[in-house]
Design a protein around this motif. Structure first.
Motif, PDB file in Angstrom:
ATOM      1  N   GLY A 154      36.050  26.335  31.554  1.00  0.00           N
ATOM      2  CA  GLY A 154      36.352  24.949  31.220  1.00  0.00           C
ATOM      3  C   GLY A 154      35.190  24.290  30.511  1.00  0.00           C
ATOM      4  N   LYS A 155      33.992  24.420  31.084  1.00  0.00           N
ATOM      5  CA  LYS A 155      32.796  23.832  30.483  1.00  0.00           C
ATOM      6  C   LYS A 155      31.565  24.616  30.916  1.00  0.00           C
ATOM      7  N   ASN A 156      30.742  24.956  29.936  1.00  0.00           N
ATOM      8  CA  ASN A 156      29.438  25.558  30.232  1.00  0.00           C
ATOM      9  C   ASN A 156      28.436  24.440  30.471  1.00  0.00           C
ATOM     10  N   VAL A 157      27.768  24.476  31.604  1.00  0.00           N
ATOM     11  CA  VAL A 157      26.798  23.434  31.940  1.00  0.00           C
ATOM     12  C   VAL A 157      25.472  24.085  32.289  1.00  0.00           C
ATOM     13  N   PRO A 158      24.501  24.035  31.368  1.00  0.00           N
ATOM     14  CA  PRO A 158      23.177  24.552  31.719  1.00  0.00           C
ATOM     15  C   PRO A 158      22.601  23.696  32.857  1.00  0.00           C
ATOM     16  N   THR A 159      22.187  24.333  33.932  1.00  0.00           N
ATOM     17  CA  THR A 159      21.660  23.580  35.080  1.00  0.00           C
ATOM     18  C   THR A 159      20.314  24.176  35.472  1.00  0.00           C
ATOM     19  N   SER A 160      19.546  23.384  36.216  1.00  0.00           N
ATOM     20  CA  SER A 160      18.400  23.967  36.899  1.00  0.00           C
ATOM     21  C   SER A 160      18.885  24.372  38.289  1.00  0.00           C
ATOM     22  N   ARG A 161      18.127  25.229  38.942  1.00  0.00           N
ATOM     23  CA  ARG A 161      18.539  25.664  40.280  1.00  0.00           C
ATOM     24  C   ARG A 161      18.546  24.509  41.267  1.00  0.00           C
ATOM     25  N   ALA A 162      17.728  23.489  40.982  1.00  0.00           N
ATOM     26  CA  ALA A 162      17.637  22.353  41.899  1.00  0.00           C
ATOM     27  C   ALA A 162      18.845  21.425  41.766  1.00  0.00           C
ATOM     28  N   GLU A 163      19.617  21.608  40.710  1.00  0.00           N
ATOM     29  CA  GLU A 163      20.774  20.730  40.517  1.00  0.00           C
ATOM     30  C   GLU A 163      21.994  21.295  41.234  1.00  0.00           C
ATOM     31  N   ASP A 164      22.976  20.432  41.378  1.00  0.00           N
ATOM     32  CA  ASP A 164      24.178  20.812  42.103  1.00  0.00           C
ATOM     33  C   ASP A 164      25.352  20.117  41.414  1.00  0.00           C
ATOM     34  N   ILE A 165      26.446  20.810  41.308  1.00  0.00           N
ATOM     35  CA  ILE A 165      27.616  20.239  40.651  1.00  0.00           C
ATOM     36  C   ILE A 165      28.668  19.877  41.687  1.00  0.00           C
ATOM     37  N   SER A 166      29.218  18.689  41.597  1.00  0.00           N
ATOM     38  CA  SER A 166      30.360  18.329  42.456  1.00  0.00           C
ATOM     39  C   SER A 166      31.628  18.438  41.637  1.00  0.00           C
ATOM     40  N   VAL A 167      32.557  19.205  42.144  1.00  0.00           N
ATOM     41  CA  VAL A 167      33.883  19.284  41.537  1.00  0.00           C
ATOM     42  C   VAL A 167      34.836  18.526  42.451  1.00  0.00           C
ATOM     43  N   LEU A 168      35.335  17.411  41.948  1.00  0.00           N
ATOM     44  CA  LEU A 168      36.251  16.594  42.741  1.00  0.00           C
ATOM     45  C   LEU A 168      37.664  16.787  42.201  1.00  0.00           C
ATOM     46  N   LEU A 169      38.591  17.030  43.112  1.00  0.00           N
ATOM     47  CA  LEU A 169      39.997  17.206  42.740  1.00  0.00           C
ATOM     48  C   LEU A 169      40.844  16.285  43.599  1.00  0.00           C
ATOM     49  N   THR A 170      41.824  15.654  42.959  1.00  0.00           N
ATOM     50  CA  THR A 170      42.649  14.659  43.645  1.00  0.00           C
ATOM     51  C   THR A 170      43.181  15.165  44.978  1.00  0.00           C
ATOM     52  N   GLU A 171      43.590  16.431  45.001  1.00  0.00           N
ATOM     53  CA  GLU A 171      44.211  16.979  46.218  1.00  0.00           C
ATOM     54  C   GLU A 171      43.254  16.924  47.408  1.00  0.00           C
ATOM     55  N   HIS A 172      41.949  16.980  47.150  1.00  0.00           N
ATOM     56  CA  HIS A 172      40.956  16.988  48.240  1.00  0.00           C
ATOM     57  C   HIS A 172      40.176  15.683  48.312  1.00  0.00           C
ATOM     58  N   ASP A 173      39.929  15.089  47.160  1.00  0.00           N
ATOM     59  CA  ASP A 173      38.918  14.040  47.039  1.00  0.00           C
ATOM     60  C   ASP A 173      39.475  12.693  46.597  1.00  0.00           C
ATOM     61  N   GLY A 174      40.765  12.648  46.321  1.00  0.00           N
ATOM     62  CA  GLY A 174      41.376  11.382  45.927  1.00  0.00           C
ATOM     63  C   GLY A 174      41.352  11.121  44.435  1.00  0.00           C
ATOM     64  N   HIS A 175      40.442  11.782  43.711  1.00  0.00           N
ATOM     65  CA  HIS A 175      40.443  11.671  42.245  1.00  0.00           C
ATOM     66  C   HIS A 175      39.766  12.897  41.645  1.00  0.00           C
ATOM     67  N   ASP A 176      40.006  13.096  40.337  1.00  0.00           N
ATOM     68  CA  ASP A 176      39.404  14.224  39.632  1.00  0.00           C
ATOM     69  C   ASP A 176      38.069  13.813  39.015  1.00  0.00           C
ATOM     70  N   GLY A 177      37.151  14.744  38.873  1.00  0.00           N
ATOM     71  CA  GLY A 177      35.901  14.481  38.172  1.00  0.00           C
ATOM     72  C   GLY A 177      34.897  15.584  38.463  1.00  0.00           C
ATOM     73  N   VAL A 178      33.949  15.757  37.540  1.00  0.00           N
ATOM     74  CA  VAL A 178      32.856  16.702  37.761  1.00  0.00           C
ATOM     75  C   VAL A 178      31.552  15.967  37.507  1.00  0.00           C
ATOM     76  N   TYR A 179      30.622  16.094  38.461  1.00  0.00           N
ATOM     77  CA  TYR A 179      29.351  15.368  38.414  1.00  0.00           C
ATOM     78  C   TYR A 179      28.185  16.316  38.614  1.00  0.00           C
ATOM     79  N   LEU A 180      27.053  15.943  38.008  1.00  0.00           N
ATOM     80  CA  LEU A 180      25.810  16.704  38.171  1.00  0.00           C
ATOM     81  C   LEU A 180      24.841  15.883  39.022  1.00  0.00           C
ATOM     82  N   HIS A 181      24.304  16.533  40.058  1.00  0.00           N
ATOM     83  CA  HIS A 181      23.351  15.863  40.955  1.00  0.00           C
ATOM     84  C   HIS A 181      22.013  16.579  40.943  1.00  0.00           C
ATOM     85  N   GLN A 182      20.951  15.817  41.142  1.00  0.00           N
ATOM     86  CA  GLN A 182      19.656  16.399  41.509  1.00  0.00           C
ATOM     87  C   GLN A 182      19.674  16.575  43.014  1.00  0.00           C
ATOM     88  N   GLU A 183      19.204  17.729  43.505  1.00  0.00           N
ATOM     89  CA  GLU A 183      19.257  17.956  44.943  1.00  0.00           C
ATOM     90  C   GLU A 183      18.223  17.128  45.688  1.00  0.00           C
TER      91      GLU A 183
END
Ligand code: 5GP
Ligand code: MG
Length: 183
Positions: A154-183
């Protein structure tokens, strides 16, 4: 913190639709060809299974053919089972007709080291011998530790190991979205 938005709700939906079109194209699932293999989508719980369900709906909507659908718990096949905190077993469900000689498309939310996919290949081996196995992921965040790549990304996202991606899906999380976090 919410983190930086990588995919908006409509981006997530468009991305799933694009992968569905690519699966139809690459597997020739709607060719009507007697030699074309049966296509089985196998989601890796939890969010991989949800994405596999969505892909099956889109593939059916676009092609008129509904792929078989299952899920594959890989907990018992991980090579780091001993070092990881206990987590409950997820569901493995094999569709009617099994996976023998099928074209199996593994589906997961995020591809990282590749160890989950390696475990999934071990899990599949206990269920039968597919004709071929492909991999679809919503996000490839890099840092592979094994020679594994996805056929559909779907999407290539270069990340550092310290980062973390949240994959939110309506079925679990109430809405869709993908976010990048610093740990
Ligand atoms: P791998 O086994 O390739 O190292 O990691 C992939 C598995 O761990 C996937 O099942 C995925 O759900 C999870 N995972 C790894 N990194 C991330 C991440 O940054 N965000 C999320 N949401 N899941 C991740
Ligand atoms: Mg996972």
């Amino acid at each position: 913190a919410a983190g930086r938005e990588l995919l908006s709700p409509s981006d997530v939906q468009r991305t799933v639709a694009r992968i569905a079109h690519q699966i139809i194209e690459k597997t020739a699932l709607d060719s009507g060809d007697a030699d074309a293999p049966r296509v089985v989508l196998m989601g890796i719980p939890t969010r991989g299974t949800t994405l596999a369900n969505r892909l099956a709906d889109k593939i059916e909507e676009f092609s008129g053919v509904r792929p078989a659908l299952g899920s594959l718990d890989i907990t018992l096949y991980r090579d780091d089972l001993r070092s990881r905190p206990h987590r409950p077993l997820e569901r493995t469900s094999v569709p009617d007709g099994g996976i023998e000689n099928a074209l199996v498309v593994l589906v997961d939310d995020v591809l990282f080291s590749g160890r989950t996919v390696r475990s999934a290949l071990d899990g599949l081996r206990d269920l039968g011998r597919p004709r071929a196995v492909q991999l679809a992921v919503l996000i490839d965040r890099g840092h592979r530790e094994l020679p594994i790549r996805a056929d559909y990304v779907g999407k290539n996202v270069p990340t550092s190991r310290a980062e973390d991606i949240s994959v939110l899906l309506t079925e679990h999380d109430g809405h869709d979205g993908v976010y990048l976090h610093q740990e």
